[in-house]
Scaffold this motif. Sequence first.
Motif, short mmCIF file in Angstrom:
data_model
loop_
_atom_site.label_atom_id
_atom_site.label_comp_id
_atom_site.label_asym_id
_atom_site.label_seq_id
_atom_site.Cartn_x
_atom_site.Cartn_y
_atom_site.Cartn_z
N GLU A 1 0.84 -1.00 0.02
CA GLU A 1 0.27 -0.20 -0.10
C GLU A 1 0.93 1.11 -0.06
O GLU A 1 0.23 2.33 -0.64
CB GLU A 1 -0.75 -0.34 1.32
CG GLU A 1 -2.33 -0.71 0.89
CD GLU A 1 -3.33 -0.48 2.57
OE1 GLU A 1 -2.64 -0.19 2.87
OE2 GLU A 1 -3.75 -1.97 2.04
N GLY A 2 2.22 0.87 0.75
CA GLY A 2 2.89 2.21 0.45
C GLY A 2 3.42 3.47 1.56
O GLY A 2 3.78 4.11 1.37
N TRP A 3 2.32 2.70 2.49
CA TRP A 3 2.63 4.07 4.10
C TRP A 3 2.96 3.23 5.03
O TRP A 3 1.95 2.28 5.20
CB TRP A 3 0.93 5.34 3.70
CG TRP A 3 0.10 3.96 3.45
CD1 TRP A 3 -0.98 3.80 2.62
CD2 TRP A 3 -0.80 4.00 4.43
NE1 TRP A 3 -1.58 3.37 3.43
CE2 TRP A 3 -1.94 3.61 4.31
CE3 TRP A 3 -0.36 4.53 6.22
CZ2 TRP A 3 -3.03 3.15 5.39
CZ3 TRP A 3 -1.67 3.63 6.82
CH2 TRP A 3 -2.81 3.14 6.58
N ILE A 4 3.07 3.48 5.72
CA ILE A 4 2.63 3.10 6.71
C ILE A 4 2.80 4.44 8.06
O ILE A 4 2.94 5.93 7.89
CB ILE A 4 4.38 2.76 7.72
CG1 ILE A 4 4.58 2.04 9.21
CG2 ILE A 4 5.99 3.79 7.53
CD1 ILE A 4 5.64 1.29 9.02
N GLY B 1 10.04 8.73 12.64
CA GLY B 1 9.59 8.24 11.76
C GLY B 1 10.08 8.12 10.60
O GLY B 1 9.21 7.42 9.65
N ARG B 2 10.43 9.59 9.93
CA ARG B 2 10.52 9.72 8.80
C ARG B 2 12.01 8.94 8.46
O ARG B 2 11.49 8.48 6.89
CB ARG B 2 10.10 11.50 8.53
CG ARG B 2 9.63 11.68 8.36
CD ARG B 2 9.56 13.02 7.99
NE ARG B 2 8.50 14.14 8.27
CZ ARG B 2 7.83 15.65 8.46
NH1 ARG B 2 9.24 15.65 9.46
NH2 ARG B 2 6.90 15.74 9.19
N LEU B 3 12.95 8.91 8.53
CA LEU B 3 13.86 7.88 8.33
C LEU B 3 13.13 6.47 8.46
O LEU B 3 13.97 5.30 7.53
CB LEU B 3 14.98 8.71 9.10
CG LEU B 3 15.41 8.16 10.53
CD1 LEU B 3 15.98 6.32 10.27
CD2 LEU B 3 16.37 9.05 11.23
N LYS C 1 11.53 2.04 2.12
CA LYS C 1 10.38 2.39 1.01
C LYS C 1 9.12 2.93 0.75
O LYS C 1 8.27 2.84 0.34
CB LYS C 1 10.89 2.19 -0.12
CG LYS C 1 12.46 1.76 -0.09
CD LYS C 1 13.30 1.16 -1.75
CE LYS C 1 14.56 1.19 -1.22
NZ LYS C 1 15.67 0.94 -0.47
N VAL C 2 8.50 3.81 1.86
CA VAL C 2 7.13 4.12 1.88
C VAL C 2 6.71 5.45 2.98
O VAL C 2 7.11 5.98 3.20
CB VAL C 2 6.26 2.97 2.82
CG1 VAL C 2 6.12 1.59 2.27
CG2 VAL C 2 7.25 2.66 4.36
N GLU C 3 5.56 5.55 2.04
CA GLU C 3 4.80 7.29 2.67
C GLU C 3 5.46 7.33 4.38
O GLU C 3 4.55 6.54 4.38
CB GLU C 3 3.72 7.92 2.35
CG GLU C 3 3.48 8.96 2.71
CD GLU C 3 2.14 9.21 2.41
OE1 GLU C 3 1.63 10.68 2.34
OE2 GLU C 3 1.50 8.53 1.45
#
Length: 304
Positions: A56-59, A86-88, A94-96
């Motif tokens: 789904e490309g996000w966490i 969290g961003r790193l 490799k997700v948003e």
Amino acid sequence: MARFLSALPAAILAFALGAVLPGGAFARCEDFTPQPKPQNTFAQDVGRTFDRIVDEGWIEFAVYEDFRPWSWEEGGKARGVDVEIGRLIAAELKVEPRFRLVQAGENLDADLLNYVWKGAAVGGRVSDVMLHVPYDSLLTCRIEQVVFTGQYATEAIAIAYSAAEYPEKGPTAPFFRYDPVAVENDSISDFYLTSLIGPVDKIHRFRSTPVAVDALATGEARAAMGPRAELQAGMARHPEAGIKMHEPPLVGFSRSRWTVGVGVNFQHRDLAYAVDAAIEAALADGRIAAIFARHGLTFEPPQR
């Protein structure tokens, strides 16, 4: 609640304040009875699998609201040290990254239940990862539904003080029998000072540690006691106030420092492994230390 050490369950609070039960030391988890296994119930899938997160490309990360310098909302966006971590993590996977700012409950158990392994009773749901979760052997034994991993920093109790009031050296806890000190209400610093010196009127209580530092800056108190990073967040608002900080020995306080990490639902250990690997890489190459430096905070690596 100051997230972990300000609202500890009674058993852990006693341990943190140095209350040692008689009978010698236990091996890890030796004195814990495993929780009863559910009988005649269907298996329940809670949260999203690692594969689904990648597909789904996000966490989603759960972070505490109004918790400077760790996490807060500003201009409609989540900000703070935990948010940058969290961003790193998301970049490594490799997700948003998406952030859910959550309220602190009465204790850590309630927060983990609501945001990691079950969800609130009414309209609740879990997040993929919760940041700023303390790592502690007692917790790992007692709360079986959560994987405690991804240790990324060490936090400690410190004392900020007026350099004009204490020109030679910083104060220690016994000073506050006579000198006014500011603390977060119902925090571990509040409990510690009250247990050490009694319910004296010199302990001034405020809604948060940064606000306690505001009281120090305006002269309402001569010192403020609390978690190091929160004190530094308050000090940054008053660069002209002549405030210093130190970490003196704290008599009877065996847990004056602790490790900060993440919590993941026990059903998703592969996600926990991936998050831990991302944090380990960011510790090794200095990215996490750089986050602390950007926020003007002391970085103390965790014991992993």
